[in-house]
Design an enzyme around this catalytic site. Structure first.
Site, PDB file in Angstrom:
ATOM      1  N   GLY A 143      33.396   9.119  32.955  1.00  0.00           N
ATOM      2  CA  GLY A 143      32.242   8.657  32.794  1.00  0.00           C
ATOM      3  C   GLY A 143      32.809   6.338  32.820  1.00  0.00           C
ATOM      4  O   GLY A 143      33.773   6.699  33.986  1.00  0.00           O
ATOM      5  N   MET A 203      24.737   5.241  28.007  1.00  0.00           N
ATOM      6  CA  MET A 203      24.820   3.776  29.127  1.00  0.00           C
ATOM      7  C   MET A 203      23.892   4.230  30.322  1.00  0.00           C
ATOM      8  O   MET A 203      23.744   5.413  30.915  1.00  0.00           O
ATOM      9  CB  MET A 203      26.343   4.029  30.331  1.00  0.00           C
ATOM     10  CG  MET A 203      27.661   2.989  29.195  1.00  0.00           C
ATOM     11  SD  MET A 203      29.137   3.343  29.988  1.00  0.00           S
ATOM     12  CE  MET A 203      29.321   2.700  28.760  1.00  0.00           C
ATOM     13  N   HIS A 230      -4.281  22.657  34.331  1.00  0.00           N
ATOM     14  CA  HIS A 230      -3.353  24.525  34.963  1.00  0.00           C
ATOM     15  C   HIS A 230      -3.574  24.197  36.960  1.00  0.00           C
ATOM     16  O   HIS A 230      -5.192  23.752  36.666  1.00  0.00           O
ATOM     17  CB  HIS A 230      -4.346  25.443  34.115  1.00  0.00           C
ATOM     18  CG  HIS A 230      -4.129  27.008  34.908  1.00  0.00           C
ATOM     19  ND1 HIS A 230      -2.832  27.281  34.749  1.00  0.00           N
ATOM     20  CD2 HIS A 230      -4.571  26.885  36.015  1.00  0.00           C
ATOM     21  CE1 HIS A 230      -2.415  28.192  35.921  1.00  0.00           C
ATOM     22  NE2 HIS A 230      -3.761  28.717  36.551  1.00  0.00           N
ATOM     23  N   LEU A 242      27.753  15.830  38.411  1.00  0.00           N
ATOM     24  CA  LEU A 242      27.190  16.585  38.581  1.00  0.00           C
ATOM     25  C   LEU A 242      25.873  16.286  39.474  1.00  0.00           C
ATOM     26  O   LEU A 242      25.318  17.316  40.736  1.00  0.00           O
ATOM     27  CB  LEU A 242      26.425  17.685  37.929  1.00  0.00           C
ATOM     28  CG  LEU A 242      26.687  18.049  36.535  1.00  0.00           C
ATOM     29  CD1 LEU A 242      26.434  18.950  36.086  1.00  0.00           C
ATOM     30  CD2 LEU A 242      28.327  19.195  37.471  1.00  0.00           C
ATOM     31  N   LYS A 250      27.571 -11.814  39.732  1.00  0.00           N
ATOM     32  CA  LYS A 250      28.411 -12.154  40.638  1.00  0.00           C
ATOM     33  C   LYS A 250      28.682 -12.165  42.348  1.00  0.00           C
ATOM     34  O   LYS A 250      29.194 -12.414  43.419  1.00  0.00           O
ATOM     35  CB  LYS A 250      29.569 -11.669  40.257  1.00  0.00           C
ATOM     36  CG  LYS A 250      30.124 -10.445  39.819  1.00  0.00           C
ATOM     37  CD  LYS A 250      31.255 -10.012  39.336  1.00  0.00           C
ATOM     38  CE  LYS A 250      31.487  -8.468  39.204  1.00  0.00           C
ATOM     39  NZ  LYS A 250      32.704  -8.099  38.683  1.00  0.00           N
TER      40      LYS A 250
HETATM   41  C1  LIG Z   1      26.280   7.293  40.580  1.00  0.00           C
HETATM   42  C2  LIG Z   1      25.411   6.373  38.927  1.00  0.00           C
HETATM   43  C3  LIG Z   1      24.000   7.144  38.835  1.00  0.00           C
HETATM   44  C4  LIG Z   1      23.125   6.027  37.849  1.00  0.00           C
HETATM   45  N1  LIG Z   1      21.958   7.290  37.816  1.00  0.00           N
HETATM   46  C5  LIG Z   1      21.419   7.381  36.099  1.00  0.00           C
HETATM   47  C6  LIG Z   1      20.018   7.672  36.552  1.00  0.00           C
HETATM   48  O1  LIG Z   1      19.443   7.597  37.048  1.00  0.00           O
HETATM   49  N2  LIG Z   1      19.584   6.766  35.249  1.00  0.00           N
HETATM   50  C7  LIG Z   1      19.879   5.942  33.945  1.00  0.00           C
HETATM   51  O2  LIG Z   1      19.320   5.398  33.219  1.00  0.00           O
HETATM   52  N3  LIG Z   1      21.427   5.378  34.224  1.00  0.00           N
HETATM   53  C8  LIG Z   1      22.008   6.137  35.122  1.00  0.00           C
HETATM   54  N4  LIG Z   1      23.075   5.626  35.792  1.00  0.00           N
HETATM   55  C9  LIG Z   1      23.460   4.277  35.102  1.00  0.00           C
HETATM   56  C10 LIG Z   1      22.948   3.420  35.244  1.00  0.00           C
HETATM   57  O3  LIG Z   1      22.980   2.672  35.923  1.00  0.00           O
HETATM   58  C11 LIG Z   1      23.664   2.181  33.676  1.00  0.00           C
HETATM   59  O4  LIG Z   1      23.417   2.804  32.368  1.00  0.00           O
HETATM   60  C12 LIG Z   1      22.604   0.500  33.807  1.00  0.00           C
HETATM   61  O5  LIG Z   1      23.248   0.064  35.386  1.00  0.00           O
HETATM   62  C13 LIG Z   1      23.625  -0.680  32.583  1.00  0.00           C
HETATM   63  O6  LIG Z   1      22.336  -1.163  32.601  1.00  0.00           O
HETATM   64  P1  LIG Z   1      23.420  -3.399  32.243  1.00  0.00           P
HETATM   65  O7  LIG Z   1      22.740  -3.899  33.454  1.00  0.00           O
HETATM   66  O8  LIG Z   1      23.803  -2.933  31.209  1.00  0.00           O
HETATM   67  O9  LIG Z   1      24.484  -3.029  33.636  1.00  0.00           O
HETATM   68  P2  LIG Z   1      24.950  -3.268  35.473  1.00  0.00           P
HETATM   69  O10 LIG Z   1      23.746  -2.803  35.946  1.00  0.00           O
HETATM   70  O11 LIG Z   1      26.271  -2.464  35.132  1.00  0.00           O
HETATM   71  O12 LIG Z   1      24.769  -4.675  35.947  1.00  0.00           O
HETATM   72  C14 LIG Z   1      25.602  -5.610  35.387  1.00  0.00           C
HETATM   73  C15 LIG Z   1      25.939  -7.149  36.350  1.00  0.00           C
HETATM   74  O13 LIG Z   1      26.288  -8.189  35.748  1.00  0.00           O
HETATM   75  C16 LIG Z   1      27.149  -8.106  36.778  1.00  0.00           C
HETATM   76  N5  LIG Z   1      28.870  -8.941  36.560  1.00  0.00           N
HETATM   77  C17 LIG Z   1      29.526  -8.358  35.988  1.00  0.00           C
HETATM   78  N6  LIG Z   1      30.178  -9.865  35.316  1.00  0.00           N
HETATM   79  C18 LIG Z   1      29.808 -10.750  35.353  1.00  0.00           C
HETATM   80  C19 LIG Z   1      29.780 -11.986  35.557  1.00  0.00           C
HETATM   81  N7  LIG Z   1      31.350 -12.043  34.447  1.00  0.00           N
HETATM   82  N8  LIG Z   1      29.541 -13.396  36.349  1.00  0.00           N
HETATM   83  C20 LIG Z   1      28.133 -12.803  36.991  1.00  0.00           C
HETATM   84  N9  LIG Z   1      27.493 -11.512  36.938  1.00  0.00           N
HETATM   85  C21 LIG Z   1      28.251 -10.240  36.182  1.00  0.00           C
HETATM   86  C22 LIG Z   1      27.931  -6.860  38.006  1.00  0.00           C
HETATM   87  O14 LIG Z   1      28.133  -7.907  38.848  1.00  0.00           O
HETATM   88  C23 LIG Z   1      26.420  -6.582  37.412  1.00  0.00           C
HETATM   89  O15 LIG Z   1      25.564  -6.490  38.700  1.00  0.00           O
HETATM   90  C24 LIG Z   1      23.779   5.472  37.055  1.00  0.00           C
HETATM   91  C25 LIG Z   1      25.326   5.151  37.381  1.00  0.00           C
HETATM   92  C26 LIG Z   1      26.081   5.931  37.823  1.00  0.00           C
HETATM   93  C27 LIG Z   1      26.889   5.172  38.288  1.00  0.00           C
END
Ligand SMILES: Cc1cc2nc3c(=O)[nH]c(=O)nc-3n(C[C@H](O)[C@H](O)[C@H](O)COP(=O)(O)OP(=O)(O)OC[C@H]3O[C@@H](n4cnc5c(N)ncnc54)[C@H](O)[C@@H]3O)c2cc1C
Length: 467
Positions: free
Chosen positions: A272, A319, A445, A187, A34
């Site tokens: 969360g 997550m 080491h 954190l 999106k």
């Molecule tokens: C500040 C922060 C730091 C983080 N740091 C880490 C880290 O260091 N290591 C780690 O493993 N995880 C980290 N995470 C968590 C990680 O970002 C998520 O677990 C990961 O992005 C999940 O991936 P995903 O593909 O499930 O979804 P997302 O990355 O959330 O992607 C989902 C995508 O779907 C799109 N979307 C939603 N609905 C629709 C629709 N109807 N049509 C079209 N597109 C749509 C959204 O726009 C988005 O781009 C962090 C999260 C945050 C917020």
């Protein structure tokens, strides 16, 4: 109308990895996103930008606190938040463009717009001008991720009461910041601003920070962060947060039920994230969602409709970006008729504070609660030659193994670059290694990895060499 073997909704680490793996396996693939940039939360407002700011702020912290000891004399450094955010944005742009390149390379059709089900095999894509088109697909993968969560009384206004997304783009370095939630995101972002001089106060409902990790990690991280100036209000239940214009006022009840009032420039709400399924039209396809808003899936990540799958933050489990990626690969291979496998017990967890915290397998608390008979070994980072050479002396490595078989059941560490170090433990546990196996492997080491070997020695027979 275009027809596909697989359509992926969402281009985060779950979605784009699923799309690439599908294309590699010869499936005609489309991906719908999106937003105008690909990469999802992880690349745009999550893992990558937070690590970019953590690295910049860590350099600043070292310049202020450690350069002189290393014999590097500089004038008092000044933090330039505008440049830090600009560099972070450049890193994000480059990384997101990399995903676009990978989509083109793998001949995946990219559609920009909101995807929603018309029925179990048709998805409508509506762009930001309201124009829509439909595509059909034999299989669809829901990878729509998650959004920041909050509880009543702490609704973010995105101005002074902010989520992680706004915290990644602040225009000033706050004097004081409240962080609701002592978990990973709170954190990490608290560390960014704390290192730049912001007074950080963390308000946490649980009795410890990073409550899901091994207790010894939480204890050590609390000590490290307190030394850096963090204040912790544990066992405090937030009642309200109010934007007063130039400040925010938070009220909470402490464990005695007394009201506590805190004031700061900003309040970061980091309690969360919740699965994001808005506007997907599940009712048109018959996809079921749990009471907690997660898409319900079976062991093959199939939803209640067998040709519709769901992966990543939108389904049960940690997550984490790498968990989403594993699930993306799993579903692509399952659709292609292969027999993939994910070992959910071996998904490592990391907190990118400094030192970093990393963990895999079971915690000591979990194992004791399950009545397991275990041996526990640990080794302090400060006993390593490498640590003294670099002046990074905080932290420890803990290895837990089965009392009888010596099989490693959990490894937990707080150490420099623990995020990378933990992989030794993940590989060892994937091959069901014993602590003795780690002891028998030659470690270079001087390295931090020697602490893993020493902790394994301590676990096997209390025979650590350097303690
Ligand atoms: C500040 C922060 C730091 C983080 N740091 C880490 C880290 O260091 N290591 C780690 O493993 N995880 C980290 N995470 C968590 C990680 O970002 C998520 O677990 C990961 O992005 C999940 O991936 P995903 O593909 O499930 O979804 P997302 O990355 O959330 O992607 C989902 C995508 O779907 C799109 N979307 C939603 N609905 C629709 C629709 N109807 N049509 C079209 N597109 C749509 C959204 O726009 C988005 O781009 C962090 C999260 C945050 C917020």
């Amino acid at each position: 109308m275009s027809n596909y073997d697989v359509t992926v909704i969402g281009s985060g680490p779950g979605g784009y990895v699923a799309a690439i793996r599908c294309a590699q396996l010869g499936l005609k693939t489309a991906i719908i996103e999106k937003y105008n940039t690909l990469g999802g939360t992880c690349l745009n407002v999550g893992c990558i930008p937070s690590k970019a700011l953590l690295d910049s702020s860590e350099h600043f912290h070292n310049a202020v606190h450690n350069f002189a000891e290393h014999g590097i004399k500089i004038n008092a450094p000044k933090a330039d938040i505008t440049q830090m955010i600009k560099r972070k944005n450049d890193v994000v742009d480059q990384t997101c463009n990399g995903i676009k390149f990978l989509m083109d390379k793998n001949k995946i059709d990219v559609f920009t717009g909101v995807g929603s089900f018309v029925n179990a095999t048709t998805v409508k894509i509506t762009d930001d001008k309201g124009k829509s088109q439909e595509i059909t697909s034999k299989n669809t993968i829901i990878a729509t991720g998650s959004k920041p969560n909050f509880f009543p009384g702490m609704e973010p206004d995105k101005k002074r009461i902010i989520t992680s997304t706004e915290a990644l783009s602040l225009k000033e370095i706050p004097k004081r910041m409240l962080v609701i939630g002592g978990g990973v995101i709170g954190l990490e972002l608290g560390s960014v601003y704390g290192r730049l001089g912001t007074e950080i106060e963390v308000v946490e409902f649980a009795p410890t920070i990073i409550p899901t990790m091994d207790g010894s990690m939480s204890k050590e991280l609390t000590r490290v962060l307190k030394k850096e100036g963090f204040k912790f209000h544990l066992e405090h239940k937030v009642q309200s947060v109010v934007n007063k214009g130039k400040s925010v006022v938070l009220t909470a009840l402490n464990k005695k039920g007394q009201e506590v009032t805190l004031e700061a420039d900003y309040c970061l709400v980091a309690v969360g994230r919740k699965p994001y399924t808005e506007g997907l039209g599940f009712e048109n396809a018959g996809v079921k969602v749990s009471d907690r808003g997660m898409v319900e899936v079976n062991d093959h990540l199939q939803t209640s409709v067998p040709n519709i799958f769901a992966i990543g933050d939108v389904v049960r489990g940690a997550m984490l970006a790498h968990k989403a990626e594993e699930e993306g690969t799993y579903v692509a291979e399952f659709i292609a008729g292969q027999k993939p496998h994910i070992n959910y017990n071996l998904i490592p967890g990391v907190v990118y504070t400094w030192p970093e915290v990393a963990s895999v397998g079971k915690t000591e608390e979990e194992l004791k609660a399950a009545g397991a008979k275990i041996k526990v070994g640990s080794f302090p980072i400060k006993a390593l030659g490498r640590a003294r050479a670099s002046m990074d002396i905080q932290g420890l490595v803990k290895v837990i193994c089965d009392e009888e078989t010596d099989e490693i059941l959990g490894v937990h560490m707080i150490a420099p670059r623990a995020a990378d170090l933990i992989m030794e433990a993940v590989v060892a546990m994937e091959y069901r290694a014993s602590a003795e196996d780690i002891v028998r492997i030659c470690h270079p080491h001087p390295t931090y990895s020697e602490a893993v070997k020493e902790a394994a020695m301590d676990a096997t027979a209390k025979r650590s060499i350097h303690m």
